[in-house]
Design a protein around this motif. Structure first.
Motif, PDB file in Angstrom:
ATOM      1  N   ILE A  45     -11.935   5.148   1.882  1.00  0.00           N
ATOM      2  CA  ILE A  45     -12.601   6.083   0.973  1.00  0.00           C
ATOM      3  C   ILE A  45     -12.649   7.488   1.572  1.00  0.00           C
ATOM      4  O   ILE A  45     -12.897   7.656   2.767  1.00  0.00           O
ATOM      5  CB  ILE A  45     -14.035   5.582   0.636  1.00  0.00           C
ATOM      6  N   ASN A  46     -12.370   8.481   0.755  1.00  0.00           N
ATOM      7  CA  ASN A  46     -12.489   9.901   1.105  1.00  0.00           C
ATOM      8  C   ASN A  46     -11.495  10.380   2.161  1.00  0.00           C
ATOM      9  O   ASN A  46     -11.584  11.525   2.612  1.00  0.00           O
ATOM     10  CB  ASN A  46     -13.910  10.247   1.572  1.00  0.00           C
ATOM     11  N   ARG A  47     -10.559   9.551   2.549  1.00  0.00           N
ATOM     12  CA  ARG A  47      -9.568   9.978   3.543  1.00  0.00           C
ATOM     13  C   ARG A  47      -8.422  10.697   2.841  1.00  0.00           C
ATOM     14  O   ARG A  47      -8.118  10.424   1.681  1.00  0.00           O
ATOM     15  CB  ARG A  47      -9.094   8.785   4.358  1.00  0.00           C
ATOM     16  N   ASN A  48      -7.767  11.610   3.549  1.00  0.00           N
ATOM     17  CA  ASN A  48      -6.784  12.479   2.915  1.00  0.00           C
ATOM     18  C   ASN A  48      -5.598  11.733   2.309  1.00  0.00           C
ATOM     19  O   ASN A  48      -5.401  11.734   1.097  1.00  0.00           O
ATOM     20  CB  ASN A  48      -6.286  13.529   3.908  1.00  0.00           C
ATOM     21  N   LYS A  52      -7.751  11.143  -1.117  1.00  0.00           N
ATOM     22  CA  LYS A  52      -7.821  12.458  -1.753  1.00  0.00           C
ATOM     23  C   LYS A  52      -6.483  12.912  -2.326  1.00  0.00           C
ATOM     24  O   LYS A  52      -6.409  13.384  -3.463  1.00  0.00           O
ATOM     25  CB  LYS A  52      -8.335  13.496  -0.754  1.00  0.00           C
ATOM     26  N   ILE A  53      -5.414  12.778  -1.535  1.00  0.00           N
ATOM     27  CA  ILE A  53      -4.108  13.244  -2.003  1.00  0.00           C
ATOM     28  C   ILE A  53      -3.590  12.395  -3.159  1.00  0.00           C
ATOM     29  O   ILE A  53      -3.189  12.946  -4.200  1.00  0.00           O
ATOM     30  CB  ILE A  53      -3.099  13.311  -0.843  1.00  0.00           C
ATOM     31  N   PRO A  54      -3.574  11.048  -3.066  1.00  0.00           N
ATOM     32  CA  PRO A  54      -3.104  10.278  -4.226  1.00  0.00           C
ATOM     33  C   PRO A  54      -3.964  10.481  -5.466  1.00  0.00           C
ATOM     34  O   PRO A  54      -3.444  10.551  -6.578  1.00  0.00           O
ATOM     35  CB  PRO A  54      -3.144   8.824  -3.746  1.00  0.00           C
ATOM     36  N   LEU A  55      -5.282  10.616  -5.273  1.00  0.00           N
ATOM     37  CA  LEU A  55      -6.150  10.852  -6.422  1.00  0.00           C
ATOM     38  C   LEU A  55      -5.805  12.179  -7.085  1.00  0.00           C
ATOM     39  O   LEU A  55      -5.709  12.271  -8.317  1.00  0.00           O
ATOM     40  CB  LEU A  55      -7.611  10.851  -5.980  1.00  0.00           C
ATOM     41  N   THR A  56      -5.575  13.214  -6.278  1.00  0.00           N
ATOM     42  CA  THR A  56      -5.206  14.534  -6.812  1.00  0.00           C
ATOM     43  C   THR A  56      -3.900  14.463  -7.584  1.00  0.00           C
ATOM     44  O   THR A  56      -3.779  15.034  -8.672  1.00  0.00           O
ATOM     45  CB  THR A  56      -5.078  15.560  -5.677  1.00  0.00           C
ATOM     46  N   MET A  57      -2.912  13.769  -7.036  1.00  0.00           N
ATOM     47  CA  MET A  57      -1.612  13.686  -7.689  1.00  0.00           C
ATOM     48  C   MET A  57      -1.666  12.826  -8.959  1.00  0.00           C
ATOM     49  O   MET A  57      -1.058  13.155  -9.973  1.00  0.00           O
ATOM     50  CB  MET A  57      -0.571  13.110  -6.716  1.00  0.00           C
ATOM     51  N   PRO A  74     -19.701  12.451 -10.053  1.00  0.00           N
ATOM     52  CA  PRO A  74     -18.274  12.679  -9.828  1.00  0.00           C
ATOM     53  C   PRO A  74     -17.628  11.584  -8.974  1.00  0.00           C
ATOM     54  O   PRO A  74     -16.512  11.162  -9.263  1.00  0.00           O
ATOM     55  CB  PRO A  74     -18.250  14.038  -9.112  1.00  0.00           C
ATOM     56  N   LYS A  75     -18.320  11.123  -7.941  1.00  0.00           N
ATOM     57  CA  LYS A  75     -17.756  10.073  -7.095  1.00  0.00           C
ATOM     58  C   LYS A  75     -17.576   8.778  -7.874  1.00  0.00           C
ATOM     59  O   LYS A  75     -16.533   8.120  -7.765  1.00  0.00           O
ATOM     60  CB  LYS A  75     -18.654   9.836  -5.873  1.00  0.00           C
ATOM     61  N   GLU A  76     -18.552   8.416  -8.697  1.00  0.00           N
ATOM     62  CA  GLU A  76     -18.405   7.197  -9.491  1.00  0.00           C
ATOM     63  C   GLU A  76     -17.302   7.367 -10.527  1.00  0.00           C
ATOM     64  O   GLU A  76     -16.608   6.403 -10.858  1.00  0.00           O
ATOM     65  CB  GLU A  76     -19.716   6.797 -10.162  1.00  0.00           C
ATOM     66  N   ASN A  77     -17.121   8.586 -11.030  1.00  0.00           N
ATOM     67  CA  ASN A  77     -15.994   8.850 -11.930  1.00  0.00           C
ATOM     68  C   ASN A  77     -14.671   8.505 -11.252  1.00  0.00           C
ATOM     69  O   ASN A  77     -13.770   7.925 -11.859  1.00  0.00           O
ATOM     70  CB  ASN A  77     -15.993  10.314 -12.365  1.00  0.00           C
ATOM     71  N   GLU A  78     -14.547   8.894  -9.984  1.00  0.00           N
ATOM     72  CA  GLU A  78     -13.322   8.605  -9.231  1.00  0.00           C
ATOM     73  C   GLU A  78     -13.121   7.101  -9.083  1.00  0.00           C
ATOM     74  O   GLU A  78     -12.022   6.582  -9.334  1.00  0.00           O
ATOM     75  CB  GLU A  78     -13.396   9.253  -7.847  1.00  0.00           C
ATOM     76  N   LEU A  79     -14.160   6.406  -8.672  1.00  0.00           N
ATOM     77  CA  LEU A  79     -14.071   4.962  -8.465  1.00  0.00           C
ATOM     78  C   LEU A  79     -13.754   4.229  -9.767  1.00  0.00           C
ATOM     79  O   LEU A  79     -12.924   3.303  -9.796  1.00  0.00           O
ATOM     80  CB  LEU A  79     -15.381   4.442  -7.876  1.00  0.00           C
ATOM     81  N   LYS A  80     -14.391   4.661 -10.830  1.00  0.00           N
ATOM     82  CA  LYS A  80     -14.158   4.044 -12.140  1.00  0.00           C
ATOM     83  C   LYS A  80     -12.712   4.245 -12.582  1.00  0.00           C
ATOM     84  O   LYS A  80     -12.065   3.311 -13.090  1.00  0.00           O
ATOM     85  CB  LYS A  80     -15.118   4.645 -13.170  1.00  0.00           C
ATOM     86  N   ALA A  81     -12.177   5.453 -12.375  1.00  0.00           N
ATOM     87  CA  ALA A  81     -10.803   5.753 -12.779  1.00  0.00           C
ATOM     88  C   ALA A  81      -9.795   4.935 -11.965  1.00  0.00           C
ATOM     89  O   ALA A  81      -8.854   4.361 -12.517  1.00  0.00           O
ATOM     90  CB  ALA A  81     -10.525   7.244 -12.617  1.00  0.00           C
ATOM     91  N   LEU A  82     -10.002   4.873 -10.649  1.00  0.00           N
ATOM     92  CA  LEU A  82      -9.092   4.113  -9.796  1.00  0.00           C
ATOM     93  C   LEU A  82      -9.153   2.620 -10.128  1.00  0.00           C
ATOM     94  O   LEU A  82      -8.126   1.937 -10.149  1.00  0.00           O
ATOM     95  CB  LEU A  82      -9.451   4.337  -8.326  1.00  0.00           C
ATOM     96  N   GLN A  94     -17.894   3.508   3.372  1.00  0.00           N
ATOM     97  CA  GLN A  94     -19.167   3.740   2.706  1.00  0.00           C
ATOM     98  C   GLN A  94     -18.925   4.600   1.471  1.00  0.00           C
ATOM     99  O   GLN A  94     -18.694   5.799   1.579  1.00  0.00           O
ATOM    100  CB  GLN A  94     -20.146   4.436   3.664  1.00  0.00           C
ATOM    101  N   TRP A  95     -18.974   4.003   0.321  1.00  0.00           N
ATOM    102  CA  TRP A  95     -18.719   4.736  -0.915  1.00  0.00           C
ATOM    103  C   TRP A  95     -19.864   5.692  -1.240  1.00  0.00           C
ATOM    104  O   TRP A  95     -19.664   6.691  -1.922  1.00  0.00           O
ATOM    105  CB  TRP A  95     -18.517   3.758  -2.062  1.00  0.00           C
ATOM    106  N   SER A  96     -21.037   5.370  -0.770  1.00  0.00           N
ATOM    107  CA  SER A  96     -22.213   6.229  -0.947  1.00  0.00           C
ATOM    108  C   SER A  96     -23.078   6.140   0.301  1.00  0.00           C
ATOM    109  O   SER A  96     -23.192   5.063   0.895  1.00  0.00           O
ATOM    110  CB  SER A  96     -23.028   5.796  -2.173  1.00  0.00           C
ATOM    111  N   PRO A  97     -23.717   7.257   0.710  1.00  0.00           N
ATOM    112  CA  PRO A  97     -24.622   7.198   1.863  1.00  0.00           C
ATOM    113  C   PRO A  97     -25.888   6.391   1.565  1.00  0.00           C
ATOM    114  O   PRO A  97     -26.576   5.974   2.488  1.00  0.00           O
ATOM    115  CB  PRO A  97     -24.946   8.674   2.140  1.00  0.00           C
ATOM    116  N   ASP A  98     -26.172   6.181   0.294  1.00  0.00           N
ATOM    117  CA  ASP A  98     -27.329   5.381  -0.102  1.00  0.00           C
ATOM    118  C   ASP A  98     -26.921   3.906  -0.151  1.00  0.00           C
ATOM    119  O   ASP A  98     -26.035   3.538  -0.936  1.00  0.00           O
ATOM    120  CB  ASP A  98     -27.845   5.824  -1.469  1.00  0.00           C
TER     121      ASP A  98
END
Length: 294
Positions: A45-48, A52-57, A74-82, A94-98
């Motif tokens: 999670i959150n690694r380049n 981050k790069i594949p998500l951007t592309m 926004p983070k859950e939007n990313e997870l939901k889309a993937l 850790q997808w969330s610090p909580d």
């Protein structure tokens, strides 16, 4: 002005590392839209290169789900889309610090953990996470596509890396290929086709005082040579150099914006999800009282 600081092992490389997609060579994919529904292997999670790069592309593809649901973060939007786009994945961390949110999301989007060594944990350490772990996920755990970087692809398959010679490996590079942005494939033994590259660190200066900076550039060169043997504190803390990292003198300075665009990295830095998020305004107690009708 931009002056690069590079790793000695790969000093000839134009960029610090290149993000690539590796697939089985016979995978029937000729268009990036066909990644939809496949099983994906990521570094974490959150690694380049693995997130981050594949998500951007992928966000550029019309088949990729929109990430504009304002009822979730926004983070859950990313997870939901993937989770919607890929059939199964391994994205540890850790997808969330909580802790409660982290647990809830991993339950809600469990497909993103299904390809991991320990899907219930979905965290480090995991044999199918990290740069080489994503390749193990592809080669030995049923993955269709792996997101990683070139240097680890070459290490995984026992190929030479920069100045380092080839090393023995039980993995056969001829069974795999790089997947390019145009949907074509390139042999692992050949030159990789990269989606985006991570720029080297560098030293910056104003373009309009470039001539005045020449003595400073020469002084930095001298300092880097002087500190190379004894490694004083300033060698690392001020110049940012080490056993592996050293200064490279560019004859022609590069504008940072040109370097980032050449690396196709600007979009990764500036990535957004769509329409602007609602504005939050911070006000004090007096402002609230003054605007309350009598």
């Amino acid at each position: 002005m931009f002056r690069k600081i590079k790793e000695k092992q790969i000093v000839s490389a134009e960029f610090r590392y290149e993000a690539v997609i590796v697939v089985h060579k016979d995978l029937p994919v000729t268009n990036l839209d066909q990644l939809k529904g496949l099983k994906s292997c990521h570094t974490g999670i959150n690694r380049n290169v693995g997130y981050k790069i594949p998500l951007t592309m992928l966000m550029k593809r019309s088949v990729f789900p929109a990430m504009t649901d304002r009822s979730i973060s926004p983070k859950e939007n990313e997870l939901k889309a993937l989770s919607t786009f890929f059939s199964k994945s391994c994205i540890v961390g850790q997808w969330s610090p909580d802790p409660k949110t982290n647990t809830f999301w991993k339950s809600q989007y469990s497909k993103l953990c299904a390809m991991c060594e320990d899907p219930a944990k979905c965290d480090y350490p995991d044999n199918y996470s990290g740069y080489e772990g994503a390749l193990r996920c592809l080669a030995h755990n049923g993955g269709d596509v792996a997101f990683t970087k070139v240097i680890y692809v070459r290490k995984f398959f026992g190929l030479p890396v920069g100045t380092s010679p080839a090393t023995p490996s039980s993995e056969n590079p001829d069974n795999f290929a790089y997947l390019c942005a145009d949907g074509s494939k390139v042999p692992i033994r050949g030159k990789a086709c990269s989606w985006a590259a991570r720029p080297w660190q560098g030293l910056l200066g104003h373009q309009d005082v470039l001539a005045k900076l020449s003595p400073l550039r020469e002084k930095i060169k001298q300092l880097s040579r002087a500190g190379a043997e004894s490694k004083p504190d300033w060698f690392t803390n001020v110049l940012g150099l080490s056993e592996k990292i050293h200064l490279v003198a560019d004859n022609i300075p590069i504008r940072p914006v040109d370097y980032l665009q050449k690396a196709n990295y600007t979009e990764v830095i500036e990535r957004g999800h769509g329409p602007p998020e609602p504005v939050v305004r911070l006000v004090n107690h007096e402002e609230i009282e003054n605007n309350i009708p009598n």
